[in-house]
Design a protein around this motif. Structure first.
Motif, PDB file in Angstrom:
ATOM      1  N   CYS A  72       0.856  -1.184   0.000  1.00  0.00           N
ATOM      2  CA  CYS A  72       0.000   0.000   0.000  1.00  0.00           C
ATOM      3  C   CYS A  72       0.895   1.238   0.000  1.00  0.00           C
ATOM      4  CB  CYS A  72      -0.910   0.010   1.239  1.00  0.00           C
ATOM      5  SG  CYS A  72      -1.823   1.563   1.478  1.00  0.00           S
ATOM      6  N   GLU A  73       0.728   2.096  -0.979  1.00  0.00           N
ATOM      7  CA  GLU A  73       1.556   3.299  -1.049  1.00  0.00           C
ATOM      8  C   GLU A  73       1.056   4.402  -0.117  1.00  0.00           C
ATOM      9  OE1 GLU A  73       1.958   4.396  -5.196  1.00  0.00           O
ATOM     10  OE2 GLU A  73       3.738   3.103  -5.355  1.00  0.00           O
ATOM     11  N   GLY A  74      -0.024   4.106   0.610  1.00  0.00           N
ATOM     12  CA  GLY A  74      -0.498   5.062   1.609  1.00  0.00           C
ATOM     13  C   GLY A  74       0.247   4.905   2.917  1.00  0.00           C
ATOM     14  N   CYS A  75       0.290   3.676   3.439  1.00  0.00           N
ATOM     15  CA  CYS A  75       0.982   3.422   4.713  1.00  0.00           C
ATOM     16  C   CYS A  75       2.336   2.765   4.515  1.00  0.00           C
ATOM     17  CB  CYS A  75       0.112   2.566   5.619  1.00  0.00           C
ATOM     18  SG  CYS A  75      -0.316   0.941   4.922  1.00  0.00           S
ATOM     19  N   ARG A  76       2.663   2.415   3.258  1.00  0.00           N
ATOM     20  CA  ARG A  76       3.949   1.803   2.912  1.00  0.00           C
ATOM     21  C   ARG A  76       4.142   0.410   3.490  1.00  0.00           C
ATOM     22  NH1 ARG A  76       5.480   4.771  -1.407  1.00  0.00           N
ATOM     23  NH2 ARG A  76       5.217   7.002  -0.938  1.00  0.00           N
ATOM     24  N   LEU A  77       3.056  -0.251   3.857  1.00  0.00           N
ATOM     25  CA  LEU A  77       3.147  -1.598   4.407  1.00  0.00           C
ATOM     26  C   LEU A  77       2.723  -2.617   3.354  1.00  0.00           C
ATOM     27  CD1 LEU A  77       1.648  -1.074   7.987  1.00  0.00           C
ATOM     28  CD2 LEU A  77       4.065  -1.221   7.325  1.00  0.00           C
ATOM     29  N   GLU A  78       3.415  -3.734   3.358  1.00  0.00           N
ATOM     30  CA  GLU A  78       3.101  -4.793   2.408  1.00  0.00           C
ATOM     31  C   GLU A  78       1.964  -5.652   2.943  1.00  0.00           C
ATOM     32  OE1 GLU A  78       5.374  -8.507   0.120  1.00  0.00           O
ATOM     33  OE2 GLU A  78       6.521  -6.896   1.090  1.00  0.00           O
ATOM     34  N   LEU A  79       1.062  -6.012   2.042  1.00  0.00           N
ATOM     35  CA  LEU A  79      -0.073  -6.844   2.448  1.00  0.00           C
ATOM     36  C   LEU A  79       0.414  -8.273   2.722  1.00  0.00           C
ATOM     37  CD1 LEU A  79      -1.444  -4.361   1.068  1.00  0.00           C
ATOM     38  CD2 LEU A  79      -3.191  -5.955   0.216  1.00  0.00           C
TER      39      LEU A  79
END
Length: 247
Positions: free
Chosen positions: A206-213
């Motif tokens: 997610c380029e919003g929170c920079r966390l990978e799903l």
């Protein structure tokens, strides 16, 4: 909520424009000229206060000098009158002559003392005048710097405001092509999530929170219908799928 994939992609365009508007607003508010002008205004105020004090002191000295010179003139005139009486021969009494001579001597000393006062006041006035001239020059110099910084700030603001107006119009056009309910959700999330309401899913991140799903989240997104509005499980922003999502 559902929306066509193309509408979701356009939402990313709206987001990009909103980010640009935020950047422009920050740039406008953080112009270095703002701090420069504030600092210069403080210096200008301090110098103006010092100039007022110096001008007041010079004025006080001028009045004091005028008074001292008047005192000298009064004593001098009186001494001249006494000397004329002495020289005229009108005073014949030895006692009166002695008193007159004593008064003339006293007036001469008084005149000398007062002339010393005049010189001392003149020196203080001259010093105050020099201080006034110096501070006047410094005030003018700082004012010139303020004018220069203000001109630079205004030019930069005009440029930024022009760009903001252009981007705002572009945003209005793009936003008008996004379904109203999707745009409303986006605006609500954007206000809540620091200016970012929609983010691209890129290579499962997610380029919003920079966390990978994680794998479960990836499978859920993969299984969702193309027109389904997917939300990031971490930041709850709208997650927009593209060909680069890595699904």
């Amino acid at each position: 909520m559902n929306a066509a994939p193309a509408d979701q992609i356009r939402l990313l365009d709206v987001q990009a424009l909103d980010v640009r508007l935020s950047q422009l607003a920050h740039r406008r508010d953080a112009l270095p000229e703002h701090a420069e002008i504030e600092s210069l205004n403080k210096d200008h105020t301090q110098l103006r206060d010092l100039l007022v004090a110096a001008t007041t002191e010079e004025g006080d000295c001028a009045r004091e000098q005028t008074k001292a010179e008047q005192d000298v003139d009064q004593v001098r005139q009186r001494a001249v009158r006494d000397q004329q009486r002495l020289d005229s021969g009108a005073v014949t009494s030895p006692k009166d002559l002695e008193n007159l001579q004593r008064e003339i001597a006293s007036l001469a000393k008084r005149q000398g003392d007062l002339e010393d006062v005049v010189l001392e006041v003149m020196e203080r006035r001259e010093s105050a005048q020099e201080r006034v001239a110096e501070l006047t020059e410094r005030v003018g110099s700082v004012q010139g710097k303020i004018d220069d910084a203000t001109a630079r700030r205004d030019a930069a603001l005009e440029e930024i405001e022009g760009e903001i107006a252009t981007v705002t119009k572009e945003r209005e056009v793009v936003a008008a092509s996004v379904p109203a309910d999707l745009l409303a959700l986006y605006d609500k999330l954007r206000a809540k999530e620091g200016g970012v309401g929609a983010a691209r899913l890129y290579q499962r991140r997610c380029e919003g929170c920079r966390l990978e799903l994680n794998i479960t989240e990836v499978n859920e997104v993969r299984a969702a219908a193309p027109d389904a509005i997917v939300r990031c499980e971490n930041c709850r922003r709208i997650l927009v799928r593209t060909s680069e999502s890595g699904l």
